[in-house]
Design a protein around this motif. Structure first.
Motif, PDB file in Angstrom:
ATOM      1  N   LEU A 101      -2.325   5.391  -3.233  1.00  0.00           N
ATOM      2  CA  LEU A 101      -1.744   5.615  -1.912  1.00  0.00           C
ATOM      3  C   LEU A 101      -2.474   6.733  -1.173  1.00  0.00           C
ATOM      4  O   LEU A 101      -2.778   6.613   0.016  1.00  0.00           O
ATOM      5  CB  LEU A 101      -0.255   5.951  -2.045  1.00  0.00           C
ATOM      6  N   ILE A 104      -5.668   5.378   0.100  1.00  0.00           N
ATOM      7  CA  ILE A 104      -5.433   4.516   1.261  1.00  0.00           C
ATOM      8  C   ILE A 104      -5.138   5.334   2.511  1.00  0.00           C
ATOM      9  O   ILE A 104      -5.724   5.114   3.579  1.00  0.00           O
ATOM     10  CB  ILE A 104      -4.269   3.545   0.967  1.00  0.00           C
ATOM     11  N   ALA A 105      -4.260   6.306   2.381  1.00  0.00           N
ATOM     12  CA  ALA A 105      -3.869   7.106   3.546  1.00  0.00           C
ATOM     13  C   ALA A 105      -5.037   7.913   4.088  1.00  0.00           C
ATOM     14  O   ALA A 105      -5.246   7.996   5.302  1.00  0.00           O
ATOM     15  CB  ALA A 105      -2.712   8.032   3.167  1.00  0.00           C
ATOM     16  N   ARG A 108      -7.363   5.597   5.848  1.00  0.00           N
ATOM     17  CA  ARG A 108      -6.700   5.136   7.073  1.00  0.00           C
ATOM     18  C   ARG A 108      -6.876   6.171   8.166  1.00  0.00           C
ATOM     19  O   ARG A 108      -7.264   5.839   9.286  1.00  0.00           O
ATOM     20  CB  ARG A 108      -5.198   4.955   6.800  1.00  0.00           C
ATOM     21  N   HIS A 179      -3.743  -0.911   6.465  1.00  0.00           N
ATOM     22  CA  HIS A 179      -2.389  -0.840   7.001  1.00  0.00           C
ATOM     23  C   HIS A 179      -1.443  -1.710   6.171  1.00  0.00           C
ATOM     24  O   HIS A 179      -0.329  -1.301   5.838  1.00  0.00           O
ATOM     25  CB  HIS A 179      -2.401  -1.285   8.461  1.00  0.00           C
ATOM     26  N   PHE A 182      -0.861   0.068   2.931  1.00  0.00           N
ATOM     27  CA  PHE A 182      -0.016   1.239   3.170  1.00  0.00           C
ATOM     28  C   PHE A 182       1.443   0.830   3.334  1.00  0.00           C
ATOM     29  O   PHE A 182       2.352   1.442   2.763  1.00  0.00           O
ATOM     30  CB  PHE A 182      -0.510   1.957   4.431  1.00  0.00           C
ATOM     31  N   ASP A 183       1.651  -0.217   4.113  1.00  0.00           N
ATOM     32  CA  ASP A 183       3.018  -0.653   4.396  1.00  0.00           C
ATOM     33  C   ASP A 183       3.763  -1.102   3.149  1.00  0.00           C
ATOM     34  O   ASP A 183       4.983  -0.991   3.076  1.00  0.00           O
ATOM     35  CB  ASP A 183       3.007  -1.784   5.430  1.00  0.00           C
ATOM     36  N   TYR A 185       3.664   0.287   0.337  1.00  0.00           N
ATOM     37  CA  TYR A 185       4.234   1.521  -0.193  1.00  0.00           C
ATOM     38  C   TYR A 185       5.385   1.993   0.692  1.00  0.00           C
ATOM     39  O   TYR A 185       6.488   2.246   0.223  1.00  0.00           O
ATOM     40  CB  TYR A 185       3.162   2.612  -0.276  1.00  0.00           C
ATOM     41  N   ARG A 186       5.093   2.099   1.984  1.00  0.00           N
ATOM     42  CA  ARG A 186       6.077   2.661   2.902  1.00  0.00           C
ATOM     43  C   ARG A 186       7.392   1.907   2.864  1.00  0.00           C
ATOM     44  O   ARG A 186       8.471   2.495   2.842  1.00  0.00           O
ATOM     45  CB  ARG A 186       5.534   2.654   4.335  1.00  0.00           C
ATOM     46  N   HIS A 230       2.678   9.034   5.380  1.00  0.00           N
ATOM     47  CA  HIS A 230       2.159   9.122   4.021  1.00  0.00           C
ATOM     48  C   HIS A 230       3.163   9.844   3.123  1.00  0.00           C
ATOM     49  O   HIS A 230       3.450   9.415   2.008  1.00  0.00           O
ATOM     50  CB  HIS A 230       0.814   9.849   4.060  1.00  0.00           C
TER      51      HIS A 230
END
Lengths: 240, 240
Positions: A101, A104-105, A108, A179, A182-183, A185-186, A230
């Motif tokens: 993560l 990725i962040a 990003r 994205h 990321f999503d 995870y989010r 994040h």
DNA sequence: TATAATAAAAAAATCGATTTTATGGCAATG
DNA sequence: CATTGCCATAAAATCGATTTTTTTATTATA
């Protein structure tokens, strides 16, 4: 963990062939493309448990397709990075790892800031209108907390619109991919209403800065925006 | 154009299941993975004409596989960006466009420089050894101009090794993808012996700078390296 | 002649069945 | 008791045939 196990999939109603905001190829609607879109959605919104092995048999039943189109969709998703594929042992949902993560962040932020700079340069009046419109839709969606999916779609479209005129298809491609990652995870992380409020406000501020082409402020804000998100997304990970 | 049309495919001998430097998944060797690797190679080295539509029937014959694994491979390649897929009308080799090459080269520079910085930070003695080894293999391959494939492989491995310890899997993933895209252009462009000589020299200089961790000089050199190669690769495009 | 409708051919996509490979249990062996 | 080998089961991968859609060719119509 928080995720739902395979047997519980309440089966997403698959998007109609001619869905408006259709993903990539899905307009012409082959079975493969429809399952691809449906599966992609279900993976991102956490309808499968992280680390879970996909039982192709059940997927066939749940998504109502034959083996060939299903396998084609799975192959696409693996190439895209939303599934892991091991040669004679099928497909698996990737685990949620903190270090991944962070990776990725970080990327990003880097890529989106670059895209933002270029978008500020190439974006014209038409873009400004579309950005305002996208932001308006997002705010409207904010008012309906019961329709999560619609907010998610509006949110995605807002960020897409913001960077759209950057002029670099490959940059946009990678950003989209990150994205999506990321999503996943989010959306599995416990929500934080306080942070959420700040994030929402930042969308409006981004629009203002975009209108005024305040690039360095905008970059800083976008960076902070991703950083905040994040922080929330980190809640999806267990230990390492 | 310079490219060879479909009927002329002299058919790459497919890599053996347990090939050493095997791509991604191919070790376990399913038919799908083998065709994927073979097709990927053939696409990158320009064995298909740019813009050409792939005739699945002939591919089946040439690569000696059934429809299912072949289609799975094609789906992966489309998701990877080495093929274009339109829903009811099959697969097509992407055209070679100057603006796309510029996009690819620009991003490549950006991302590889970032990776290089991080690699300098995290790379240890083991990395230095591997880099020296990779460079040695590359120089040896330089001496056998008749074995192009081996040079290409050594070259790819050199650049991979250089950035390997950067610590960011997603960054490496995107770089690899861009490199593959870039190479499709480069390998179809007419060679320039003069530039080639400079490029070869730069590999050695990169090794030296890596050993000494001279980051800013190394970044500049890598940037120039990609820029030079970019200039050559441009020769693959026609007009726009 | 240009356009539209239709039929024949080709190609893409899908299905159902078969083959191949991995997995889990159980007994035999050291 | 741990390890190995074997078999039965389950899963993945592949094949061959069928269905659907597109493309091409042909004819009819204005």
């Amino acid at each position: 963990m928080g995720a739902i196990s395979q047997s519980d999939i309440m089966s997403t109603v698959m998007s109609t062939p001619d869905a408006s905001g259709a993903d990539s190829v899905s307009s012409g609607a082959t079975a493969a493309s429809r399952v691809f879109d449906a599966l992609k959605q279900d993976l991102i919104c956490g309808r499968f448990a992280a680390g879970e092995k996909l039982a192709i048999g059940s997927l066939k039943t749940h998504y109502r397709v034959g083996l060939s189109p299903l396998r084609e969709a799975l192959n696409r998703l693996a190439a895209y990075g939303l599934l892991e594929q091991v040669n004679q042992r099928g497909f698996r949902v990737p685990a949620l790892r903190l270090d991944e993560l962070d990776d990725i962040a970080d990327l990003r932020s880097q890529l989106e800031c670059k895209a933002l700079t270029q978008a500020f340069q190439y974006g014209d009046a038409e873009w400004e209108s579309q950005l305002l419109a996208a932001h308006h839709r997002l705010r409207r969606a904010d008012e309906r907390p019961e329709h999560v999916e619609e907010w998610e779609q509006a949110h995605l479209r807002f960020h897409r619109t913001l960077l759209a005129p950057c002029g670099s298809p490959w940059l946009l491609r990678f950003i989209e991919q990150l994205h999506d990652q990321f999503d996943r995870y989010r959306r599995l992380a416990p929500p934080d209403p306080g942070v959420r409020e700040v994030l929402d406000r930042q969308h409006g501020e981004l629009v203002q800065l975009a209108m005024a082409r305040r690039i360095s402020q905008a970059r800083a804000l976008l960076d902070e925006h991703i950083g905040l998100s994040h922080g929330v997304a980190r809640g999806a990970c267990s230990a390492p």
